[in-house]
Design a protein around this motif. Structure first.
Motif, PDB file in Angstrom:
ATOM      1  N   LYS A 296      -1.170  31.053  -1.296  1.00 41.19           N
ATOM      2  CA  LYS A 296      -2.347  32.094  -1.167  1.00 41.19           C
ATOM      3  C   LYS A 296      -3.214  31.926  -2.381  1.00 41.19           C
ATOM      4  O   LYS A 296      -3.423  31.496  -3.631  1.00 41.19           O
ATOM      5  N   ILE A 297      -5.154  31.300  -1.385  1.00 36.27           N
ATOM      6  CA  ILE A 297      -5.809  30.791  -2.064  1.00 36.27           C
ATOM      7  C   ILE A 297      -7.139  31.770  -1.847  1.00 36.27           C
ATOM      8  O   ILE A 297      -7.526  31.889  -0.841  1.00 36.27           O
ATOM      9  N   PRO A 298      -7.843  32.360  -3.015  1.00 42.24           N
ATOM     10  CA  PRO A 298      -9.185  33.564  -3.210  1.00 42.24           C
ATOM     11  C   PRO A 298      -9.927  32.564  -2.472  1.00 42.24           C
ATOM     12  O   PRO A 298     -10.197  31.101  -2.519  1.00 42.24           O
ATOM     13  N   MET A 299     -10.976  33.380  -1.159  1.00 39.60           N
ATOM     14  CA  MET A 299     -12.262  32.250  -0.402  1.00 39.60           C
ATOM     15  C   MET A 299     -13.022  31.464  -1.923  1.00 39.60           C
ATOM     16  O   MET A 299     -13.178  32.272  -2.154  1.00 39.60           O
ATOM     17  N   PRO A 300     -13.062  30.534  -1.558  1.00 37.13           N
ATOM     18  CA  PRO A 300     -13.095  29.552  -3.206  1.00 37.13           C
ATOM     19  C   PRO A 300     -14.823  29.233  -3.398  1.00 37.13           C
ATOM     20  O   PRO A 300     -15.657  29.586  -2.156  1.00 37.13           O
ATOM     21  N   ARG A 301     -15.041  29.936  -4.926  1.00 38.41           N
ATOM     22  CA  ARG A 301     -16.543  30.510  -5.173  1.00 38.41           C
ATOM     23  C   ARG A 301     -16.026  29.720  -6.390  1.00 38.41           C
ATOM     24  O   ARG A 301     -15.215  30.261  -7.374  1.00 38.41           O
ATOM     25  N   PRO A 302     -16.926  28.815  -7.121  1.00 36.90           N
ATOM     26  CA  PRO A 302     -16.753  28.643  -8.264  1.00 36.90           C
ATOM     27  C   PRO A 302     -17.387  29.319  -9.157  1.00 36.90           C
ATOM     28  O   PRO A 302     -18.716  28.960  -9.926  1.00 36.90           O
ATOM     29  N   VAL A 303     -16.976  30.829  -9.266  1.00 39.38           N
ATOM     30  CA  VAL A 303     -17.652  31.751 -10.184  1.00 39.38           C
ATOM     31  C   VAL A 303     -17.473  31.126 -11.769  1.00 39.38           C
ATOM     32  O   VAL A 303     -18.392  31.592 -12.067  1.00 39.38           O
ATOM     33  N   ASP A 304     -16.599  30.710 -12.177  1.00 36.71           N
ATOM     34  CA  ASP A 304     -16.442  30.164 -13.215  1.00 36.71           C
ATOM     35  C   ASP A 304     -17.515  29.146 -14.219  1.00 36.71           C
ATOM     36  O   ASP A 304     -18.393  29.838 -15.385  1.00 36.71           O
ATOM     37  N   MET A 305     -17.542  28.413 -13.046  1.00 33.74           N
ATOM     38  CA  MET A 305     -18.980  27.469 -13.091  1.00 33.74           C
ATOM     39  C   MET A 305     -19.780  28.246 -13.338  1.00 33.74           C
ATOM     40  O   MET A 305     -21.262  27.446 -14.200  1.00 33.74           O
ATOM     41  N   TYR A 306     -20.035  28.416 -12.754  1.00 34.21           N
ATOM     42  CA  TYR A 306     -21.484  29.689 -11.838  1.00 34.21           C
ATOM     43  C   TYR A 306     -22.179  30.109 -13.460  1.00 34.21           C
ATOM     44  O   TYR A 306     -23.533  30.069 -14.188  1.00 34.21           O
ATOM     45  N   PHE A 307     -21.199  30.643 -13.817  1.00 39.96           N
ATOM     46  CA  PHE A 307     -21.214  32.024 -15.668  1.00 39.96           C
ATOM     47  C   PHE A 307     -21.053  31.296 -16.976  1.00 39.96           C
ATOM     48  O   PHE A 307     -20.898  32.132 -17.269  1.00 39.96           O
ATOM     49  N   ALA A 308     -20.172  30.363 -16.836  1.00 44.42           N
ATOM     50  CA  ALA A 308     -20.270  29.694 -17.911  1.00 44.42           C
ATOM     51  C   ALA A 308     -21.219  30.068 -19.210  1.00 44.42           C
ATOM     52  O   ALA A 308     -20.731  29.488 -20.524  1.00 44.42           O
TER      53      ALA A 308
END
Length: 348
Positions: A296-308
């Motif tokens: 199981k993987i949540p709907m992908p979205r690179p939030v860690d990268m967005y807000f680094a």
């Protein structure tokens, strides 16, 4: 109806939606959450074969429309794809396909198995910024991080003349996919601590307590009916994100799982011993024989990268000198999105 900005900020951070329907951020606003499926619409299932039959019957009622599907690398949308041979599928892609490659590979495999016309929806930070206002306006509140990208998917599907989008969002909640939240028989305090997405008291200058919602589900002593809490509360939070994003695009959508309900009590022993969504696992194996069950993987979205590199909020509603580094990418999204919402309707 009343205006209570402090409550609304706390509710959004804690639950990712405004739980009290009678309270809003500002005068003239009215937030909405998705209404639950009525008992008269529910379809009761006991086995993987029951689920297969009930989903097939639902597709027979909508097959006259030009359908599209949000296709991920997970089991839920993969199963729904098996009833949609020859239709269009839409898969989110980030960083030119470098983010979560295995998800993209599985989605491609599912599409090939059932002759789906696969489209990639390329999402960048610019896409998020472009679509944010529309989903916040539709919700009259800050939004979940998936909503701008779902809106983009709906827009691109509309350009292909899709009349209705299919999603598999409700399966996790209905069939025991939330294995982290189902991991044990929680005490009241432990479940409240585990469930709250971002603690308002850690972020806001004037936080409002949200314990009242958990108190509705307190049983004797220090226990809580966490299954009923999830059925009532998490279902609204999760489904409302899809409902709002598709509504912002005026795109009808349909979730066949949302109308299903298990006859038998969820077998928590199986869920806690390596078989979350055991009925869905069985159905997936029927549809894709020999293929390993995907994690199981949540709907992908690179939030860690967005807000680094984000330094945190600046408005006075937030605590001064907030250490933003202690928050996860998803929590940073909430804090950032809340500030964007406040800036939009109460510029300083």
């Amino acid at each position: 109806m009343s205006v209570d900005k402090d409550y609304c900020m706390s509710s959004y951070l804690a639950f990712r939606y405004i739980e009290d329907d009678m309270k809003n951020f500002y005068i003239g606003m009215r937030h909405e959450s998705i209404p639950p499926v009525s008992d008269s619409e529910k379809l009761f299932v006991r086995s993987a074969n029951d689920i297969n039959r009930m989903i097939e019957n639902q597709f027979l009622k909508i097959c006259h429309k030009k359908l599209g599907i949000l296709l991920s690398g997970g089991m839920d949308s993969a199963i729904l794809a098996s009833y949609m041979r020859g239709c269009d599928a839409y898969t989110f892609r980030f960083l030119g396909g470098e983010f979560q490659k295995e998800e993209l590979q599985r989605a491609k495999y599912y599409a090939e198995c059932y002759d789906l016309n696969l489209h990639y929806i390329d999402i960048t930070w610019a896409t998020v910024e472009k679509n944010l206002d529309a989903v916040m306006e539709a919700k009259a509140a800050p939004v979940h991080s998936i909503e701008p990208q779902i809106l983009q998917g709906a827009i691109e599907a509309q350009s292909d003349a899709i009349e209705m989008m299919i999603v598999g969002e409700s399966s996790d909640l209905l069939f025991g996919g939330m294995d982290g939240l189902l991991a044990c028989d929680w005490t009241f305090d432990a479940f409240m601590q585990r469930y709250i997405f971002t603690q308002p008291a850690e972020v806001l200058a004037n936080p409002v307590g949200v314990e009242y919602l958990f108190e509705r589900y307190r049983t004797k002593g220090h226990c809580i009916d966490f299954l009923l809490f999830m059925k009532d509360v998490f279902a609204i939070e999760s489904s409302s994100s899809y409902w709002n994003a598709f509504s912002a695009a005026n795109m009808p959508y349909y979730d066949p799982y949302a109308r299903l309900e298990m006859v038998d009590t969820l077998d928590l022993f199986r869920v806690r011993h390596g078989e979350p969504k055991y009925l869905i696992r069985e159905l997936f194996s029927m549809k894709y024989p020999g293929m390993p069950i995907p994690d199981k993987i949540p709907m992908p979205r690179p939030v860690d990268m967005y807000f680094a590199e984000w330094q945190g909020p600046k408005r006075p509603e937030f605590k001064k000198n907030l250490d933003i580094t202690k928050f996860s990418g998803n929590q940073k999204w909430q804090i950032w999105c809340l500030e964007q919402f406040l800036n939009k309707y109460e510029p300083r």
